[in-house]
Design an enzyme around this catalytic site. Structure first.
Site, PDB file in Angstrom:
ATOM      1  N   ARG A 246      32.747   9.777  24.091  1.00 46.01           N
ATOM      2  CA  ARG A 246      33.863   9.571  24.905  1.00 46.01           C
ATOM      3  C   ARG A 246      34.325  10.482  25.499  1.00 46.01           C
ATOM      4  O   ARG A 246      34.831  10.413  26.800  1.00 46.01           O
ATOM      5  CB  ARG A 246      34.766   8.882  23.936  1.00 46.01           C
ATOM      6  CG  ARG A 246      35.962   8.290  24.578  1.00 46.01           C
ATOM      7  CD  ARG A 246      36.918   7.519  23.655  1.00 46.01           C
ATOM      8  NE  ARG A 246      36.486   6.125  23.271  1.00 46.01           N
ATOM      9  CZ  ARG A 246      36.195   6.007  22.314  1.00 46.01           C
ATOM     10  NH1 ARG A 246      36.287   6.498  21.206  1.00 46.01           N
ATOM     11  NH2 ARG A 246      35.659   4.624  22.005  1.00 46.01           N
ATOM     12  N   ALA A 247      34.343  11.787  24.915  1.00 45.40           N
ATOM     13  CA  ALA A 247      34.948  12.922  25.670  1.00 45.40           C
ATOM     14  C   ALA A 247      34.399  13.331  27.038  1.00 45.40           C
ATOM     15  O   ALA A 247      34.951  13.303  28.051  1.00 45.40           O
ATOM     16  CB  ALA A 247      35.022  14.284  24.895  1.00 45.40           C
TER      17      ALA A 247
END
Length: 353
Positions: A246-247
């Protein structure tokens, strides 16, 4: 006090000493799919003022606050009971997510909300859609808003699973700079004395900023990420030892939003560097033996090169592997030590055979 004076919001362009927060809010306004902004900091650091100021820049200007005691029905919507009783009709009654569409949904002390409500909030913020299927109602509506959640670290933290789903995070602190404190207070006093005159003085800057946000939203889909940009984002995320992907995704989207805001024709690695801290502030899990990027980056921003392999490093690696395989490895065996008489100490009697 007139209604116009009561409705006036502090101008976004007049905020003092809030550059990181302003940038994060602008990026979320350009691309709400980032997942919102989590603002952590002590009381009195203009968290709600900045969020309300952002709403005034958006086309609809909606600023919706979610109370701590709100139910899930109030948030997502439910069956319109009056219509059901009066007309025997099944009709949807919009909730706060519908009201916030096109504006800002502000959640003060989000860390004190129930996990279920935070989960619903983050789902809607990332997808831009709210779907309700309950009480005989099946309804879907657009819910594209900028989610701004605030929290005071002294009052508890969010669970890591929920923390990671916020797109960006900004950590505020108290200002102890004399000049900055004076400028903040003077601006606030001027606004309180005559909100309309204060807003009029910043009207041109506000209009220009609103136009830049609208133009950046329109330019998003035309910007792509090069392999160099992907590599830079991956470098940051690997060094921060983040969980999952997700980052990386949020960092690329945030870098694209920044490029669009600046009017760039393409996303550059430098855009990634500028948004990295806001993306990683709540996701970073740096390993103990891993140097921080801020102190060891090269001019291109790449992580420091690993040391050249040699006998010493090979031996260290072998010892580390051996110690992990056998925790007692490396301990010296017990050795007999000759006993000697110490003056003043009475010897124990010998055992009888």
């Amino acid at each position: 006090m007139s209604e116009a004076r009561m409705r006036a919001a502090f101008p976004f362009t007049a905020l003092v000493g809030q550059a990181p927060l302003q940038r994060a809010l602008l990026l979320a306004a350009i691309d709400p799919a980032l997942g919102g902004v989590l603002v952590s900091g002590p009381r009195g650091t203009a968290k709600s003022t900045a969020a309300r100021a952002l709403a005034a820049l958006l086309p609809h200007g909606a600023f919706v606050t979610l109370p701590l005691g709100a139910s899930e029905e109030k948030l997502i919507g439910s069956l319109d009971l009056e219509a059901a009783l009066r007309e025997s009709a099944v009709r949807f009654s919009p909730g706060l997510l519908a009201r916030a569409h096109g504006g800002v949904l502000y959640v003060d002390e989000v860390n004190l909300l129930s996990d279920a409500l935070v989960d619903v909030l983050l789902d809607a913020a990332a997808s831009g859609v709210n779907t309700v299927e309950r009480d005989g109602v099946s309804h879907t509506h657009a819910a594209r808003f900028v989610l701004v959640g605030t929290m005071n670290p002294e009052e508890g933290e969010l669970r890591p699973q929920l923390l990671d789903r916020f797109g960006l995070m900004v950590e505020l602190s108290n200002s102890f700079d004399l000049d900055e404190r004076q400028r903040i207070v003077k601006a606030r006093l001027a606004f309180d004395a005559d909100p309309l005159a204060f807003c009029a003085a910043h009207e041109a800057a506000q209009r220009e900023l609103a136009q830049r946000i609208a133009a950046a939203r329109g330019a998003l889909d035309g910007l792509e990420w090069s392999d160099a940009v992907h590599e830079r984002a991956a470098q940051w995320c690997v060094e921060a030892a983040v969980d999952g992907m997700r980052a990386d995704l949020v960092m690329l989207r945030a870098a694209r939003a920044l490029a669009a805001f600046e009017g760039a024709t393409q996303v550059a690695p430098d855009h990634v560097d500028q948004v990295a801290e806001a993306v990683l502030a709540h996701r970073r899990r740096v390993m103990p033996d891993q140097p921080p990027m801020s102190g060891g980056r090269s001019e291109r921003g790449a992580p420091p090169e690993p040391p050249e392999p040699g006998p010493a490093s090979n031996r260290a690696s072998a010892e580390q592997l051996q110690s992990e395989a056998n925790p007692d490895w490396g301990e010296l065996p017990a050795e007999p030590v000759a006993a000697r008489h110490v003056k003043g100490v009475i010897p124990l009697p010998a055992k009888k055979r």
